[in-house]
Motif scaffolding. Structure first.
Motif, PDB file in Angstrom:
ATOM      1  N   ILE A  17      31.369  31.203  -6.506  1.00 60.86           N
ATOM      2  CA  ILE A  17      32.363  30.506  -5.672  1.00 60.86           C
ATOM      3  C   ILE A  17      32.892  29.301  -6.438  1.00 60.86           C
ATOM      4  CG2 ILE A  17      32.759  29.338  -3.461  1.00 60.86           C
ATOM      5  CD1 ILE A  17      30.305  30.968  -2.409  1.00 60.86           C
ATOM      6  N   ILE A  18      34.191  29.338  -6.720  1.00 65.01           N
ATOM      7  CA  ILE A  18      34.814  28.333  -7.576  1.00 65.01           C
ATOM      8  C   ILE A  18      35.810  27.512  -6.775  1.00 65.01           C
ATOM      9  CG2 ILE A  18      36.280  28.016  -9.627  1.00 65.01           C
ATOM     10  CD1 ILE A  18      35.198  30.961 -10.387  1.00 65.01           C
ATOM     11  N   CYS A  19      35.713  26.185  -6.896  1.00 66.44           N
ATOM     12  CA  CYS A  19      36.730  25.364  -6.226  1.00 66.44           C
ATOM     13  C   CYS A  19      37.504  24.561  -7.268  1.00 66.44           C
ATOM     14  CB  CYS A  19      36.112  24.446  -5.175  1.00 66.44           C
ATOM     15  SG  CYS A  19      35.366  22.937  -5.783  1.00 66.44           S
ATOM     16  N   ALA A  36      41.811  16.565  -3.111  1.00 65.79           N
ATOM     17  CA  ALA A  36      41.671  17.825  -2.373  1.00 65.79           C
ATOM     18  C   ALA A  36      40.763  18.758  -3.150  1.00 65.79           C
ATOM     19  CB  ALA A  36      43.030  18.481  -2.152  1.00 65.79           C
ATOM     20  N   ALA A  37      40.011  19.563  -2.409  1.00 65.94           N
ATOM     21  CA  ALA A  37      39.191  20.627  -2.998  1.00 65.94           C
ATOM     22  C   ALA A  37      39.619  21.930  -2.326  1.00 65.94           C
ATOM     23  CB  ALA A  37      37.717  20.359  -2.741  1.00 65.94           C
ATOM     24  N   VAL A  38      39.843  22.954  -3.135  1.00 62.98           N
ATOM     25  CA  VAL A  38      40.335  24.237  -2.614  1.00 62.98           C
ATOM     26  C   VAL A  38      39.542  25.384  -3.225  1.00 62.98           C
ATOM     27  CG1 VAL A  38      42.347  25.765  -2.385  1.00 62.98           C
ATOM     28  CG2 VAL A  38      42.690  23.305  -2.466  1.00 62.98           C
ATOM     29  N   ALA A  96      36.665   9.877  -3.535  1.00 63.90           N
ATOM     30  CA  ALA A  96      37.564  10.764  -2.781  1.00 63.90           C
ATOM     31  C   ALA A  96      37.300  12.228  -3.147  1.00 63.90           C
ATOM     32  CB  ALA A  96      39.020  10.393  -3.065  1.00 63.90           C
ATOM     33  N   MET A  97      37.069  12.494  -4.435  1.00 68.87           N
ATOM     34  CA  MET A  97      36.777  13.865  -4.887  1.00 68.87           C
ATOM     35  C   MET A  97      35.465  14.367  -4.290  1.00 68.87           C
ATOM     36  SD  MET A  97      37.884  13.880  -8.918  1.00 68.87           S
ATOM     37  CE  MET A  97      39.598  14.175  -9.401  1.00 68.87           C
ATOM     38  N   LYS A  98      34.447  13.508  -4.299  1.00 72.16           N
ATOM     39  CA  LYS A  98      33.149  13.895  -3.726  1.00 72.16           C
ATOM     40  C   LYS A  98      33.294  14.199  -2.242  1.00 72.16           C
ATOM     41  CE  LYS A  98      30.453  11.066  -6.916  1.00 72.16           C
ATOM     42  NZ  LYS A  98      29.860   9.739  -7.089  1.00 72.16           N
ATOM     43  N   ARG A  99      34.036  13.352  -1.536  1.00 68.82           N
ATOM     44  CA  ARG A  99      34.256  13.564  -0.102  1.00 68.82           C
ATOM     45  C   ARG A  99      34.997  14.876   0.156  1.00 68.82           C
ATOM     46  NH1 ARG A  99      35.827   7.216   1.125  1.00 68.82           N
ATOM     47  NH2 ARG A  99      33.694   6.523   1.549  1.00 68.82           N
ATOM     48  N   ALA A 100      35.950  15.191  -0.708  1.00 66.41           N
ATOM     49  CA  ALA A 100      36.702  16.446  -0.549  1.00 66.41           C
ATOM     50  C   ALA A 100      35.773  17.651  -0.739  1.00 66.41           C
ATOM     51  CB  ALA A 100      37.866  16.495  -1.537  1.00 66.41           C
ATOM     52  N   VAL A 101      34.978  17.627  -1.794  1.00 65.60           N
ATOM     53  CA  VAL A 101      34.074  18.758  -2.079  1.00 65.60           C
ATOM     54  C   VAL A 101      32.995  18.863  -0.990  1.00 65.60           C
ATOM     55  CG1 VAL A 101      32.382  19.700  -3.723  1.00 65.60           C
ATOM     56  CG2 VAL A 101      34.535  18.738  -4.562  1.00 65.60           C
ATOM     57  N   ASP A 102      32.458  17.729  -0.575  1.00 75.89           N
ATOM     58  CA  ASP A 102      31.426  17.733   0.476  1.00 75.89           C
ATOM     59  C   ASP A 102      31.968  18.257   1.803  1.00 75.89           C
ATOM     60  OD1 ASP A 102      29.619  16.717  -1.305  1.00 75.89           O
ATOM     61  OD2 ASP A 102      29.682  14.656  -0.552  1.00 75.89           O
ATOM     62  N   GLY A 103      33.273  18.121   1.989  1.00 73.37           N
ATOM     63  CA  GLY A 103      33.893  18.555   3.240  1.00 73.37           C
ATOM     64  C   GLY A 103      34.214  20.045   3.316  1.00 73.37           C
ATOM     65  N   LYS A 107      30.098  26.160   0.415  1.00 70.98           N
ATOM     66  CA  LYS A 107      29.644  25.367  -0.746  1.00 70.98           C
ATOM     67  C   LYS A 107      29.959  26.102  -2.040  1.00 70.98           C
ATOM     68  CE  LYS A 107      25.632  22.911  -2.630  1.00 70.98           C
ATOM     69  NZ  LYS A 107      26.168  21.586  -2.855  1.00 70.98           N
ATOM     70  N   PRO A 108      30.735  25.492  -2.929  1.00 72.35           N
ATOM     71  CA  PRO A 108      31.054  26.139  -4.208  1.00 72.35           C
ATOM     72  C   PRO A 108      29.891  26.048  -5.205  1.00 72.35           C
ATOM     73  CG  PRO A 108      32.243  24.055  -4.000  1.00 72.35           C
ATOM     74  CD  PRO A 108      31.391  24.192  -2.776  1.00 72.35           C
TER      75      PRO A 108
END
Length: 202
Positions: A17-19, A36-38, A96-103, A107-108
């Motif tokens: 799983i890749i984000c 943002a994390a996608v 901000a990046m950590k918050r995006a990934v944690d959200g 889980k990637p």
């Protein structure tokens, strides 16, 4: 151009799983920094996707909806102007990046991150310079981050009409500096970015 080159490389190494992760708003004088994390479905490229800076506002808005509909999941993270002033813009961007990934609801295994610095996530990280023009997942993240931040700044334009945020989105344009000179700084301005002006006022 192979939008999935980095995704396929990660898959071949056993990641599943890749984000993609990207930020928007490191440079402005006002407002939060957004990230943002996608996670896109494997092998999926959204038509018309590109580095958000190369797209018109209208195209970004259309792609924003498309990405949200077609992705496995996405998450937006921010760090406020107060946090930027307290910990500096680089650390606030990582936050901000950590918050995006944690959200993310899924889980990637690995994050592909635009740029050359790792934010220190609790999963594997791979940085890609100009990743928003090379990786489908990062390009998608760059669009979500940029549109989310622009929308926020349009809301702020209604709250603080004197600064005309709708025209410059908080960036340091001639008009923005003129408005700061005329009206002083607002609650959403980054004080560490305007140190010279503040020092002159004292």
């Amino acid at each position: 151009m192979d939008w999935l080159e980095y995704e396929n490389k990660a898959l071949s190494e056993g990641y599943n799983i890749i984000c993609g992760v990207d930020e928007a708003g490191r440079g402005p004088l006002a407002g939060p920094v957004y990230a943002a994390a996608v996670i896109l479905p494997k092998g999926h490229i959204i038509e018309g996707i590109n580095d958000s800076k190369k797209l018109s506002e209208k195209k970004r808005e259309l792609l924003f909806d498309k990405i949200c509909e077609e992705c496995v999941c996405y998450s937006i993270g921010t760090a406020t102007e107060k946090e930027i002033d307290e910990i500096n813009i680089l650390q606030a961007t990582y936050l901000a990046m950590k918050r995006a990934v944690d959200g993310l609801s899924v889980k990637p295994d690995i994050a592909l991150i635009d740029g050359n610095r790792k934010p220190g996530l609790d999963i594997d990280e791979r940085t890609i310079v100009k990743g928003d023009a090379k990786s489908a997942n990062i390009a998608a993240a760059s669009i979500l981050a940029k549109v989310s931040r622009d929308r926020y700044m349009l809301e702020m334009a209604e709250k603080y009409p004197q600064y005309q945020f709708e025209k410059h989105k908080g960036y340091g344009t001639k008009l923005h500096y003129e408005m700061i000179e005329k009206y002083g700084i607002s609650e959403i301005h980054r004080k560490t970015f305007l140190k010279k002006i503040l020092d002159n006022e004292q």
